[in-house]
Design a protein around this motif. Sequence first.
Motif, PDB file in Angstrom:
ATOM      1  N   UNK A   1      12.190  17.368 -17.230  1.00  0.00           N
ATOM      2  CA  UNK A   1      13.032  16.195 -16.970  1.00  0.00           C
ATOM      3  C   UNK A   1      12.807  15.668 -15.560  1.00  0.00           C
ATOM      4  N   UNK A   2      12.688  16.614 -14.606  1.00  0.00           N
ATOM      5  CA  UNK A   2      12.472  16.201 -13.212  1.00  0.00           C
ATOM      6  C   UNK A   2      11.147  15.449 -13.087  1.00  0.00           C
ATOM      7  N   UNK A   3      10.106  15.989 -13.759  1.00  0.00           N
ATOM      8  CA  UNK A   3       8.792  15.329 -13.694  1.00  0.00           C
ATOM      9  C   UNK A   3       8.853  13.941 -14.339  1.00  0.00           C
ATOM     10  N   UNK A   4       9.617  13.851 -15.434  1.00  0.00           N
ATOM     11  CA  UNK A   4       9.770  12.555 -16.104  1.00  0.00           C
ATOM     12  C   UNK A   4      10.477  11.562 -15.187  1.00  0.00           C
ATOM     13  N   UNK A   5      11.484  12.050 -14.478  1.00  0.00           N
ATOM     14  CA  UNK A   5      12.222  11.239 -13.516  1.00  0.00           C
ATOM     15  C   UNK A   5      11.274  10.729 -12.438  1.00  0.00           C
ATOM     16  N   UNK A   6      10.421  11.639 -11.938  1.00  0.00           N
ATOM     17  CA  UNK A   6       9.458  11.264 -10.906  1.00  0.00           C
ATOM     18  C   UNK A   6       8.471  10.231 -11.444  1.00  0.00           C
TER      19      UNK A   6
ATOM     20  N   UNK B   1       2.967   8.521  -4.978  1.00  0.00           N
ATOM     21  CA  UNK B   1       2.781   9.916  -5.401  1.00  0.00           C
ATOM     22  C   UNK B   1       2.379  10.776  -4.215  1.00  0.00           C
ATOM     23  N   UNK B   2       1.495  10.247  -3.381  1.00  0.00           N
ATOM     24  CA  UNK B   2       0.903  11.115  -2.360  1.00  0.00           C
ATOM     25  C   UNK B   2       1.892  11.450  -1.249  1.00  0.00           C
TER      26      UNK B   2
ATOM     27  N   UNK C   1       7.887   1.987  -8.579  1.00  0.00           N
ATOM     28  CA  UNK C   1       7.302   1.654  -7.286  1.00  0.00           C
ATOM     29  C   UNK C   1       5.987   0.894  -7.451  1.00  0.00           C
ATOM     30  N   UNK C   2       5.199   1.251  -8.476  1.00  0.00           N
ATOM     31  CA  UNK C   2       3.958   0.510  -8.742  1.00  0.00           C
ATOM     32  C   UNK C   2       4.276  -0.918  -9.158  1.00  0.00           C
ATOM     33  N   UNK C   3       5.363  -1.081  -9.933  1.00  0.00           N
ATOM     34  CA  UNK C   3       5.782  -2.433 -10.304  1.00  0.00           C
ATOM     35  C   UNK C   3       6.215  -3.203  -9.053  1.00  0.00           C
TER      36      UNK C   3
ATOM     37  N   UNK D   1       0.836  -1.204   0.000  1.00  0.00           N
ATOM     38  CA  UNK D   1       0.000   0.000   0.000  1.00  0.00           C
ATOM     39  C   UNK D   1       0.871   1.255   0.000  1.00  0.00           C
ATOM     40  N   UNK D   2       2.003   1.181   0.687  1.00  0.00           N
ATOM     41  CA  UNK D   2       2.919   2.325   0.719  1.00  0.00           C
ATOM     42  C   UNK D   2       3.453   2.627  -0.687  1.00  0.00           C
TER      43      UNK D   2
END
Lengths: 125, 332
Positions: B299-304, B266-267, B311-313, B260-261
């Motif tokens: 680029x930063x957003x793409x990195x995120x 994102x949050x 993390x979802x994987x 769940x973490x």
Amino acid sequence: MGKIDSLGQFEQLVLTAILTLRDDAYGVTIHGRVEKMAHPRTVSLGAVYVTLDRLEDKGLVASWLSEPTAERGGRSKRCYRLEALGERALQESAVTAKRIWDGIAEIWGTEWAKKWGKQWGKEAI
Amino acid sequence: MRPGPSKRMEAAAAFLIPPACREEVLGDLYERYKSKTQYIVDVVRTLPLVLWSQMRRTIDPRILLLEALAVYLSFLAIQWMVVGPSDFLRLAIPSLVALLGVRVAAVYSSRPWIPILAISFAFPFQTGLPLWTTALGAILAGLLLLVVRRSFPQRENDLRAATPTAGQIITLDDIRRKTLEFQVQVSRRNLREYVAAALVFVSVGWNFSKEPLGGGVIIVGVAYVVYSLRTRGSARAAPQDADFTTYRNFHRSELERQRDLLRAIWSWYLRPMIPGIAVVVARAAIRNPRPWQAAYMGLVLLFFLGIAKLNHAGARRLQRKIDELDAMEAQR
């Protein structure tokens, strides 16, 4: 059963080699058989390895390491066998190849088919 | 016994061939041996394709993207500090070479510190960049890659090592070992995050006088991340000398908690970091507007985004472990 992607020509050669070699399908023998079937084209051992890895990733073949042998300097062979998915893929490829051959022979005539087959060392249909 | 290559020649070939396929490739080359020259030609012709195949099998496109961004942003950040924002295309050359070095090194070893050595491949390809940019950029890239590889282990070439688990009976020792191993993994992950947060606090604090507003927002964001990790993601103490069911239930609840973490990454992890970075870039843009600032934010957003996907994987992998536990329980 999983969905099968269409096979490239080289993949078909490698699968056919594994099928015909039965229990003796490993790198060197598969390469030899593929080179024979692809004659007069030459085939590199590395290309066979790449294709075997790709086929294994797709689930079409399975591999295992055999016991080491003195003929190989005390090293094991990686043997291959067709999986059910691989057998089905090969069957579909063979049917497609037959349709292509029949289609061409219908236009260019069976005499052409015989001549072409003999030229490349195959039996005419 | 049939003739074969000399021990020295075979050792050289063994050094070059990736470990995952070394045994069978060396055996095949030995079987084909006819002469020294033929053997060398065989090795030279076979090696690139074998290397390519092993690279293909161990690359996860998402991790590759993350690594590429980590390497490029490292060189870009150092270039920005040393010289100023410039040479965006030229920076891509040592970045690509370093990334290629890392991927090749990964085929030969799964140890996480190997990328730090492989990054040095970038040095001969400075392409006119300042030495400091290449040196410090390589060090920063190596550290970031170490974090990426620790956090997201590369795909093992495990098709051949896979053993069927269907019908496997798990003992008390097995479940206790799995429980403790998982707790150790979680503790190590959290320690890496706390160290990373400490480094951010130090570096922001160092430059606080230059950018107090942006620095303050970043510190608040990172503090929130640390707090969230501590309260929601800490490894709980495993039970001692308990029975099978207690360990199993504990392990399952821990897997669910960590799953769940990761799903909520994102949050609690990524979104809190964005305002601080946005403030720093926005204030830099107001003082001295440049077109690269929007690209940097992108680029930063793409990195995120890459971090979120990975993390979802990871959450999906944990769910599979939960499903395996349930299946094993059903068989008992």
